[in-house]
Design an enzyme around this catalytic site. Structure first.
Site, PDB file in Angstrom:
ATOM      1  N   SER A  39      13.014  77.281  27.412  1.00 34.38           N
ATOM      2  CA  SER A  39      12.886  78.588  26.780  1.00 34.38           C
ATOM      3  C   SER A  39      12.773  78.446  25.261  1.00 34.38           C
ATOM      4  O   SER A  39      12.057  77.576  24.771  1.00 34.38           O
ATOM      5  CB  SER A  39      14.066  79.460  27.208  1.00 34.38           C
ATOM      6  OG  SER A  39      13.826  80.821  26.967  1.00 34.38           O
ATOM      7  N   ASP A 196      11.177  81.935  33.387  1.00 33.48           N
ATOM      8  CA  ASP A 196      11.961  81.196  32.398  1.00 33.48           C
ATOM      9  C   ASP A 196      12.715  80.047  33.059  1.00 33.48           C
ATOM     10  O   ASP A 196      13.416  80.233  34.056  1.00 33.48           O
ATOM     11  CB  ASP A 196      12.957  82.159  31.735  1.00 33.48           C
ATOM     12  CG  ASP A 196      13.690  81.551  30.557  1.00 33.48           C
ATOM     13  OD1 ASP A 196      14.395  80.546  30.754  1.00 33.48           O
ATOM     14  OD2 ASP A 196      13.577  82.094  29.454  1.00 33.48           O
TER      15      ASP A 196
END
Length: 292
Positions: A39, A196
């Site tokens: 991320s 993610d």
């Protein structure tokens, strides 16, 4: 001193990692051969590896100063984005990686985590489950390494940033590692729906190799049941976790507060200096070995 480094995700909280890195990298010759990240931690890691940390902070401060809201509800019936975060991150990648993936060829191998939903989980359902896991983990952080998504069949895969052939591929890989609808659009990687990478584990130790050595793990959340800096043995490796010494003033998706950026950066710098003091006083950072 450290052969490998892990960068946890955390949106704006990853500014703490920049401050910490600035304090310690020159003092302990922090030049790992492998970096595993996820991320926003992946974006930060890539920029630190090519010595663009100060430019990244300047960019964030500038954009946060001009961005008035985190949600523009008035854009619901327009062609403009309701959530500005995706465009801010995308534009930052384009501006800050001046030479694209070529700049990464001479630094540590950067492995970015992406989450893949189970094959049986239809797209919207995967997004729903992924969102619940993601936001529950952010709001009720208890364990260093989450297991909820894995039990549901989500898998975390790692992709080398150095394998990207051009800037478009690098940009897409970094954004894929951060794919969190509705703040970002739905994305696909190699024809597969992704989310993610932090949904499976926001502290992506799965990207490490198993060679003997030392690993530095940079968290962004505050785990109150653990010391600020502690080490555990994993096979032939020693993993040293470092976490912020206090709850960070910046929120994961708050892209409007440049003052919080400054405060978060300073906490990171102070925490880095605290670790250096321990080293100068004779600690090996493995004096606080604990079992997890």
């Amino acid at each position: 001193m450290f052969d490998q480094v892990v960068f946890a995700g955390g949106g704006g909280r990853c500014i703490w990692q920049i401050g910490f890195w600035e304090s310690v990298s020159g003092e302990i010759n922090l030049s790992p051969r492998v970096v595993s990240a996820v991320s926003a931690g992946g974006l930060v890691a890539g920029l630190l590896l090519i010595d663009r940390g100060p430019e990244a902070v300047d960019y964030v401060r500038s954009v946060f100063s001009t961005n008035r809201k985190n949600i523009y509800w008035g854009n619901l019936f327009r062609q403009e984005a309701v959530f500005p975060q995706y465009a801010i991150c995308r534009d930052g990648i384009r501006q800050l990686f001046e030479n694209g993936p070529q700049a990464l060829q001479s630094v540590a191998e950067l492995r970015l985590a992406v989450s893949h939903p189970p094959a049986w989980m239809y797209g919207p359902l995967a997004l729903t489950f992924g969102a619940v896991i993601y936001y529950a983990d952010k709001g009720f952080t208890r364990n260093l390494h989450s297991t909820a998504a894995t039990k549901l069949g989500f898998r975390q895969n790692f992709y080398r940033a150095q394998d990207c052939k051009n800037m478009d591929e690098l940009e897409h890989l970094i954004l894929s590692s951060s794919c969190t609808p509705p703040f970002t659009p739905r994305l696909h990687l190699n024809g597969r729906e992704i989310l993610d990478g932090g949904i499976v584990d926001n502290v992506p130790v799965g990207g490490l190799d198993s060679k003997e050595g030392r690993v530095l793990i940079l968290l962004t959340s505050r785990f109150r049941d653990f010391p600020d800096c502690f080490t555990q043995r994993q096979g032939e490796q020693l993993w040293t976790y470092v976490q912020p010494s206090k709850t960070l003033p910046i929120k994961v998706w708050d892209f409007t507060n440049p003052e919080a950026v400054n405060k978060t950066l300073e906490i990171g710098r102070a925490d880095g200096k605290a670790v250096l003091r321990r080293l100068r006083e004779g600690s090996t950072l493995s004096d606080d070995l604990i079992a997890l």
